[in-house]
Every structure is written in C-alpha cells, then in structure tokens.
Design a protein around this motif. Structure first.
Motif, short mmCIF file in Angstrom:
data_model
loop_
_atom_site.label_atom_id
_atom_site.label_comp_id
_atom_site.label_asym_id
_atom_site.label_seq_id
_atom_site.Cartn_x
_atom_site.Cartn_y
_atom_site.Cartn_z
N LYS A 1 0.77 -1.22 -0.27
CA LYS A 1 0.07 -0.09 -0.01
C LYS A 1 0.89 1.44 -0.54
CE LYS A 1 -3.01 -2.45 -0.33
NZ LYS A 1 -4.32 -2.20 -1.70
N LEU B 1 1.37 3.85 -3.03
CA LEU B 1 1.37 5.53 -2.91
C LEU B 1 2.49 6.35 -3.31
CD1 LEU B 1 -0.23 7.16 0.32
CD2 LEU B 1 -1.00 6.84 -1.60
N SER C 1 -12.45 8.85 -5.86
CA SER C 1 -11.79 7.06 -6.02
C SER C 1 -11.20 6.43 -4.93
CB SER C 1 -11.40 7.11 -7.50
OG SER C 1 -12.37 7.78 -8.30
N SER D 1 -8.44 -0.51 -0.79
CA SER D 1 -8.81 -1.84 -0.62
C SER D 1 -8.85 -1.97 0.65
CB SER D 1 -8.28 -2.93 -1.07
OG SER D 1 -8.19 -4.29 -0.62
N ASN E 1 -14.61 -0.65 0.88
CA ASN E 1 -13.17 -1.26 -0.99
C ASN E 1 -12.98 -2.51 -0.98
OD1 ASN E 1 -11.66 -1.92 -2.73
ND2 ASN E 1 -12.42 0.28 -3.66
N LYS F 1 -16.31 -1.95 -9.48
CA LYS F 1 -15.81 -0.89 -10.44
C LYS F 1 -14.31 -1.52 -10.97
CE LYS F 1 -12.79 1.73 -7.55
NZ LYS F 1 -11.30 1.53 -8.55
N GLU F 2 -14.40 -0.40 -11.66
CA GLU F 2 -12.72 -1.46 -12.43
C GLU F 2 -11.82 -0.75 -11.71
OE1 GLU F 2 -9.98 -2.12 -14.22
OE2 GLU F 2 -11.05 -4.58 -15.21
N THR F 3 -10.49 -0.61 -12.31
CA THR F 3 -9.67 0.18 -12.15
C THR F 3 -8.25 0.78 -13.32
OG1 THR F 3 -8.87 -1.73 -11.70
CG2 THR F 3 -9.74 -1.14 -9.07
N GLY G 1 -5.91 7.15 -17.59
CA GLY G 1 -5.69 7.85 -16.54
C GLY G 1 -4.60 6.56 -16.01
N GLY H 1 -11.03 6.98 -14.69
CA GLY H 1 -10.21 6.86 -15.41
C GLY H 1 -9.66 7.85 -16.11
N GLY H 2 -9.16 8.62 -16.01
CA GLY H 2 -8.62 9.69 -16.59
C GLY H 2 -9.28 10.76 -16.54
N LEU I 1 -5.71 9.61 -9.02
CA LEU I 1 -3.91 10.16 -8.99
C LEU I 1 -4.79 11.97 -8.80
CD1 LEU I 1 -1.49 9.16 -9.37
CD2 LEU I 1 -1.94 9.64 -11.81
N PRO I 2 -5.03 12.24 -9.55
CA PRO I 2 -4.94 14.42 -9.26
C PRO I 2 -5.08 14.37 -7.80
CG PRO I 2 -6.72 13.54 -11.36
CD PRO I 2 -6.18 12.27 -10.65
N LEU J 1 -4.32 12.87 -5.43
CA LEU J 1 -3.40 12.03 -4.33
C LEU J 1 -2.36 12.79 -4.42
CD1 LEU J 1 -2.37 9.11 -2.43
CD2 LEU J 1 -1.17 8.88 -5.28
C1 FMN Z 1 -2.77 5.32 -4.81
C2 FMN Z 1 -3.30 4.73 -5.53
C3 FMN Z 1 -4.57 3.49 -5.41
C4 FMN Z 1 -5.55 2.71 -5.26
N1 FMN Z 1 -5.88 1.74 -4.92
C5 FMN Z 1 -7.39 0.97 -5.06
C6 FMN Z 1 -7.61 0.41 -4.39
O1 FMN Z 1 -7.09 -0.03 -2.97
N2 FMN Z 1 -8.92 0.03 -4.58
C7 FMN Z 1 -9.77 -0.13 -5.88
O2 FMN Z 1 -10.96 -0.13 -6.31
N3 FMN Z 1 -9.46 1.37 -6.78
C8 FMN Z 1 -7.69 1.56 -6.32
N4 FMN Z 1 -7.32 2.61 -6.89
C9 FMN Z 1 -7.79 2.66 -8.43
C10 FMN Z 1 -8.38 4.22 -8.15
O3 FMN Z 1 -9.89 3.96 -7.62
C11 FMN Z 1 -9.35 4.39 -9.58
O4 FMN Z 1 -9.86 3.57 -10.30
C12 FMN Z 1 -7.91 4.81 -11.31
O5 FMN Z 1 -6.58 4.86 -10.23
C13 FMN Z 1 -8.07 5.19 -12.05
O6 FMN Z 1 -8.80 7.01 -12.02
P1 FMN Z 1 -7.56 7.95 -12.20
O7 FMN Z 1 -7.06 7.42 -13.77
O8 FMN Z 1 -8.08 9.27 -11.64
O9 FMN Z 1 -6.01 7.92 -11.17
C14 FMN Z 1 -5.63 3.07 -6.84
C15 FMN Z 1 -5.56 4.73 -7.36
C16 FMN Z 1 -4.63 4.91 -6.48
C17 FMN Z 1 -3.55 6.12 -7.77
#
Ligand code: FMN
Length: 363
Positions: free
Chosen positions: A12, A16, A67, A98, A127, A193-195, A222, A276-277, A299-300, A302
């Motif tokens: 984890k 980050l 997110s 998670s 989650n 949710k997808e990731t 993204g 996503g992005g 991400l934006p 974080l």
């Molecule tokens: C540092 C980080 C940790 C993440 N951890 C999880 C997670 O534990 N469970 C989850 O469902 N998605 C996780 N995600 C995914 C985000 O929830 C999201 O679906 C994905 O990053 C796309 O969004 P973005 O492009 O705005 O970053 C994580 C994303 C980041 C950046």
C-alpha cells in the motif's frame, strides 16, 4: 501467512509513493475527442449554477467523487484523513482503498476508520477485491462496511494488475457468482468498479443481472496499474521480476478508453460513476453530458493530499471552477441540464462508439 499480511500492507505504501513520484499514467481516455458546442447565448447566471448531484438516493454538493486510493499501512492514515476532511468540507463522496490489509491484520483498521472520524456526514464507500470476496464471502464484506460505517461497498476488478503483480492472484473463476451472492444477501448497496481497464457493455449486462447497485467504469487513459506494477517489479531488482517489468510496460496500452466504456455501460443501465483519466472539471462535464451520475478522480487528488489540506482544497476548487464555467458556457444551471447540452464526438472515440463500425466485432 505473517509474511503475506506484511506484504499486503507494505504494498500500500509502495503504491502511494510510486503513484506520487513516477509516471504511471498511460493512454488516452478519449476526452480530447469530445467537444461541447459553445452556447453563445447561455441565458443563465454563472453565480447561480448548482453542482448538486444525486447518486444512490444520496444528495452530494458536487459530482466529484474521491476514488478509492488508500489505507492499510500506518503511513497512509494521514492521506486518508486529509481526503476525508475534504469530502466532509465540500460535500463529496469518497472511496477508501482495498480494506484487505485491515481484514487480514485488524490493528490496521484505524487507517481506514479515520475516514469516518473525519467525515461523519460524507457518503463513504468501502472497498474489497472480487477475489477476496470470492474467497472470504459476505463476512469480509460486512466487516469492511462496519469498519468505516460505509454507505456502499465497492468490489474492485483488477485482473490486469493481478496478472502482473509478483504476488498476484491469477484465478478469476467464481467472481461473478460471488458478486451475485453478495448482491442478493447484502443490505448495503454494491458498486462494481474497474481500476483502469474499463467495463464493456457485455460485462455491464452481467453485472446488472448479478444485482449491482451501480457501476464505476474505471476506464483506460489515466492511472495504469500495469505501469505501477512494472515500476514495483523493477524496484525489487530480482531477476525473476525483470519479466514482469516488461510485461507491465507492454500491457500499459490495455483497456477500454474511459469515454468508450462510459458510452457502452450507459447504454445498458445506470447509475454509473465515470472514472479513469478524468483530469479536469471539463472532463467531468463531458462525462455528465454522456449521462454519468458522478465522476471519480484518484491520481489528481493524491499529489495535493500528500502535501497539505490547503493544496487539496485548492485543487478541488480549481476543478469546481472549471466545471462551473463549462456549465455556464453550455447554458446548464444544474448538473442534469448537462445531459441536454450538445456535444460533438470525433476521431478514434467516435469510431469505437459507433455501433455500425464494420471494424467492431459484436458479441
Ligand atoms: C495510489 C492509488 C491506489 C489505488 N488503490 C485502489 C484500491 O485499493 N482499490 C480500488 O478499487 N482502486 C484503487 N485505485 C484505483 C482508483 O480508484 C481509480 O480507479 C484509478 O486510479 C483510475 O482513476 P485515475 O486515473 O483518476 O487515477 C487506486 C489508485 C491510486 C492512484
């Protein structure tokens, strides 16, 4: 087993750090192919524009959703606390990362429950991975919800990441059935949710039939988990992980672009979170014009959340300003009005959405 639990937690912190410091974005979500038709006579007052939004019977002050990102290591607690304070202050929904680490090792629970302490009124989403749901059933789902007094539980699908992670779970069998069982027996709404690889119309139909309360598309363009895991594999320096490093690079191009996934999933049902992005208030407005209910960003948010409350507040206000201006210039006083705004879709995104495209293989 003790090693496995420690690994879940330390991963984890790796995630980050890597996401904050390394180039982990890949591809194109497709927002550049979507243009609003400018309304030169918008006949609305920018000062009276409302960002109020509804999702799963809850009213939000804005459609911006924080997110799922973190929790599960002591070093992640402050980031979660900061995100939660922002959710409370701006009336936003928020997901935690998670909760597996804290379900394996309960003394990590405060890295998640801090979110409820800091955001007593916010709509919070727990989650859990689909694999953990399959293996541990409703008992873990209930514990995850209790841990943060969640208003909904997200079950994440991350099989690209699992395929590239050195410790990944490569067996995806039984996950749809586990989701259907959960949706049938659970009182808390379930969001699938997808990731970062998106959800197709065919998968969305399976999820609605399984009883999902909402879908968060987590499209491509993204944060790329293939890219993140590629960096992790490189950092271990182990010979065996070199193969995973290049596998991650090769699969950073894999996924359904966010705008395409959004159009596909919305054609099958709702409510839907676009994510996503999404990188600006204008991207949010485009997603809302398609019919999304909320827009997730990870991400934006974080990077400012790792700095300070002020940096995070500034970022959220900049996003809201941009969304408000886009609403003004399309004559949309309220978020649902965006669905009536005219958009033009061009390029690859148009080709991929077009149902009559001969290059499209129908299933
Ligand atoms: C540092 C980080 C940790 C993440 N951890 C999880 C997670 O534990 N469970 C989850 O469902 N998605 C996780 N995600 C995914 C985000 O929830 C999201 O679906 C994905 O990053 C796309 O969004 P973005 O492009 O705005 O970053 C994580 C994303 C980041 C950046």
């Amino acid at each position: 087993m003790a090693d496995k639990k420690r690994l879940t937690s330390s991963r984890k912190l790796d995630h980050l750090r890597i996401c904050a410091e390394e180039p982990v974005e890949s591809g194109d979500p497709g927002f550049g192919d979507v243009r609003f038709v400018h309304n030169a006579l918008p006949e609305c007052d920018m000062g009276r524009i409302s960002l109020e939004s509804r999702f799963l019977h809850h009213t939000f002050s804005s459609p911006l959703f924080i997110s799922a990102m973190t929790g599960g290591h002591p070093g992640t607690k402050e980031v979660n606390a900061r995100l939660a304070r922002a959710a409370e202050m701006y009336g936003l929904g928020m997901g935690v990362g998670s909760q597996r680490a804290a379900l394996e090792k309960p003394d990590l629970a405060d890295t998640f429950s801090v979110v409820r302490d800091e955001a007593p009124h916010a709509f919070l989403v727990g989650n859990l991975g689909a694999v953990q749901l399959r293996d541990h059933g409703i008992e873990w789902a209930e514990k995850a919800v209790e841990m943060i007094e969640a208003d909904a539980l997200a079950i994440h699908l991350n099989f690209l990441q699992e395929a590239i992670q050195p410790e990944g779970d490569h067996n995806a069998k039984g996950c749809l059935e586990a989701i259907a069982r959960l949706c049938a027996d659970f009182r808390t709404p379930v969001i699938i949710k997808e990731t970062g690889c998106g959800i197709s119309a065919a998968t969305a139909r399976q999820l609605w039939s399984a009883g999902a309360s909402a879908i968060d598309i987590g499209g491509w363009g993204g944060t790329s988990w293939a890219a993140v895991e590629s960096v992790r594999a490189k950092e271990t320096g182990r010979e065996h992980d070199k193969g995973l490093q290049s596998l991650g690079q090769d699969f950073a191009c894999w996924g359904i672009p966010t705008v395409v996934s959004l159009a596909e999933v919305l054609a099958t049902g709702n409510p839907v979170i676009a994510s996503g992005g999404i990188r600006s208030g204008m991207d949010m407005a485009k997603s809302l014009a398609f019919g999304a209910d909320l827009c997730g960003m990870a991400l934006p948010l974080l990077q400012p959340a790792m700095k300070s409350d002020e940096a995070l507040a500034q970022k959220i206000e900049a996003i809201h300003r941009e969304l408000t201006v886009t609403m003004f210039l399309t004559g949309s006083e309220r978020v649902p009005d965006l669905r009536k705004a005219s958009v033009q879709i061009t390029g690859k995104t148009r080709q991929m959405i077009d149902k009559d495209n001969p290059a499209r293989i129908k299933r």
